[in-house]
Design a protein around this motif. Structure first.
Motif, PDB file in Angstrom:
ATOM      1  N   LYS A   1       0.949  -1.539   0.098  1.00  0.00           N
ATOM      2  CA  LYS A   1      -0.130   0.654   0.054  1.00  0.00           C
ATOM      3  C   LYS A   1       0.533   1.656   0.165  1.00  0.00           C
ATOM      4  N   THR A   2       1.913   1.425   0.851  1.00  0.00           N
ATOM      5  CA  THR A   2       2.819   2.438   0.410  1.00  0.00           C
ATOM      6  C   THR A   2       3.652   3.053  -0.838  1.00  0.00           C
ATOM      7  N   LYS A   3       3.655   1.364  -1.186  1.00  0.00           N
ATOM      8  CA  LYS A   3       4.385   1.413  -2.598  1.00  0.00           C
ATOM      9  C   LYS A   3       2.884   2.360  -4.248  1.00  0.00           C
ATOM     10  N   VAL A   4       1.743   1.819  -3.752  1.00  0.00           N
ATOM     11  CA  VAL A   4       1.113   2.296  -4.701  1.00  0.00           C
ATOM     12  C   VAL A   4       0.947   3.547  -3.656  1.00  0.00           C
ATOM     13  N   ALA A   5       0.716   4.272  -2.932  1.00  0.00           N
ATOM     14  CA  ALA A   5       0.720   5.110  -2.618  1.00  0.00           C
ATOM     15  C   ALA A   5       1.730   6.370  -3.449  1.00  0.00           C
ATOM     16  N   LEU A   6       2.692   5.958  -3.417  1.00  0.00           N
ATOM     17  CA  LEU A   6       4.266   6.867  -3.706  1.00  0.00           C
ATOM     18  C   LEU A   6       4.196   6.123  -4.825  1.00  0.00           C
ATOM     19  N   SER A   7       3.424   6.084  -6.026  1.00  0.00           N
ATOM     20  CA  SER A   7       3.767   5.596  -7.498  1.00  0.00           C
ATOM     21  C   SER A   7       3.494   6.367  -8.081  1.00  0.00           C
ATOM     22  N   HIS A   8       3.111   7.999  -7.802  1.00  0.00           N
ATOM     23  CA  HIS A   8       2.806   8.868  -8.827  1.00  0.00           C
ATOM     24  C   HIS A   8       4.012   8.822  -8.944  1.00  0.00           C
ATOM     25  N   LEU A   9       4.936   9.343  -7.761  1.00  0.00           N
ATOM     26  CA  LEU A   9       6.228  10.262  -7.449  1.00  0.00           C
ATOM     27  C   LEU A   9       7.352   8.906  -8.417  1.00  0.00           C
ATOM     28  N   GLU A  10       8.322   9.567  -8.689  1.00  0.00           N
ATOM     29  CA  GLU A  10       9.863   9.317  -9.461  1.00  0.00           C
ATOM     30  C   GLU A  10      10.446   8.780  -8.583  1.00  0.00           C
ATOM     31  N   ASN A  11      10.969  10.476  -7.316  1.00  0.00           N
ATOM     32  CA  ASN A  11      12.263   9.405  -6.839  1.00  0.00           C
ATOM     33  C   ASN A  11      11.321   9.912  -5.183  1.00  0.00           C
ATOM     34  N   VAL A  12      11.239   9.070  -3.925  1.00  0.00           N
ATOM     35  CA  VAL A  12      10.989   9.754  -2.633  1.00  0.00           C
ATOM     36  C   VAL A  12      12.910   9.576  -1.610  1.00  0.00           C
ATOM     37  N   SER A  13      12.485  10.056  -0.922  1.00  0.00           N
ATOM     38  CA  SER A  13      13.440   9.656   0.211  1.00  0.00           C
ATOM     39  C   SER A  13      13.104   8.749   1.350  1.00  0.00           C
ATOM     40  N   ILE A  14      13.706   8.054   2.079  1.00  0.00           N
ATOM     41  CA  ILE A  14      13.393   7.394   2.690  1.00  0.00           C
ATOM     42  C   ILE A  14      12.519   7.700   4.316  1.00  0.00           C
ATOM     43  N   ASP A  15      12.778   8.922   3.916  1.00  0.00           N
ATOM     44  CA  ASP A  15      11.919   9.974   5.375  1.00  0.00           C
ATOM     45  C   ASP A  15      10.658   9.684   4.708  1.00  0.00           C
ATOM     46  N   ILE A  16      10.042   9.948   3.720  1.00  0.00           N
ATOM     47  CA  ILE A  16       8.932   9.978   3.307  1.00  0.00           C
ATOM     48  C   ILE A  16       8.574   8.652   2.893  1.00  0.00           C
ATOM     49  N   ILE A  17       8.899   7.535   2.753  1.00  0.00           N
ATOM     50  CA  ILE A  17       8.437   6.491   2.040  1.00  0.00           C
ATOM     51  C   ILE A  17       7.904   5.937   4.105  1.00  0.00           C
ATOM     52  N   SER A  18       8.962   6.266   5.565  1.00  0.00           N
ATOM     53  CA  SER A  18       8.684   6.028   6.564  1.00  0.00           C
ATOM     54  C   SER A  18       7.191   6.829   6.859  1.00  0.00           C
TER      55      SER A  18
END
Length: 126
Positions: free
Chosen positions: A92-109
């Motif tokens: 679900k995290t990957k789906v939520a972030l899938s529209h972004l090309e790059n995200v930091s570990i802090d954003i993933i957290s």
């Protein structure tokens, strides 16, 4: 080199499974299916530099990518790992972030924590 978030998760899960007496392990000696030695070394160096794991430099003059000897996962690393451990939360995290090309570990957290909190709230009937 681009940071591979799948490699971050898999490497932390791998490191957590190590017996404490083998915790002096160079990232260059770690093998995880689907990731090259360079990806693992690069990811390991990022995890050390960001405070998710403790390690000491083992980089030689011949190394093109910094190499560290893994010592332990830090509290910060365990907190992050616990947020992304569940395959459901990770998916679900990957789906939520899938529209972004790059995200930091802090954003993933942050996003994984929100996903986890949503699943907890849903499970409690909120």
């Amino acid at each position: 080199m681009k940071l591979n978030n799948e490699c971050v998760r898999e490497l932390l899960l791998y490191l957590e499974k190590l017996p404490s007496k083998t915790a002096q392990l160079p990232f260059a000696k770690i093998q995880i299916d689907g990731f090259s030695e360079d990806e693992i070394k690069f990811t390991g160096s990022i995890l050390v530099k960001s405070g998710f794991v403790e390690g000491v430099s083992a980089t030689s003059l011949e190394d093109t990518i910094p190499n560290y000897i893994f010592q332990s996962i830090t509290l910060k690393g365990y907190n992050f790992l616990n947020n992304i451990r569940s395959p459901e939360v990770w998916s679900k995290t990957k789906v939520a972030l899938s529209h972004l090309e790059n995200v930091s570990i802090d954003i993933i957290s942050t996003v994984s924590s929100k996903v986890l909190n949503h699943l907890i709230d849903k499970g409690m009937g909120y």
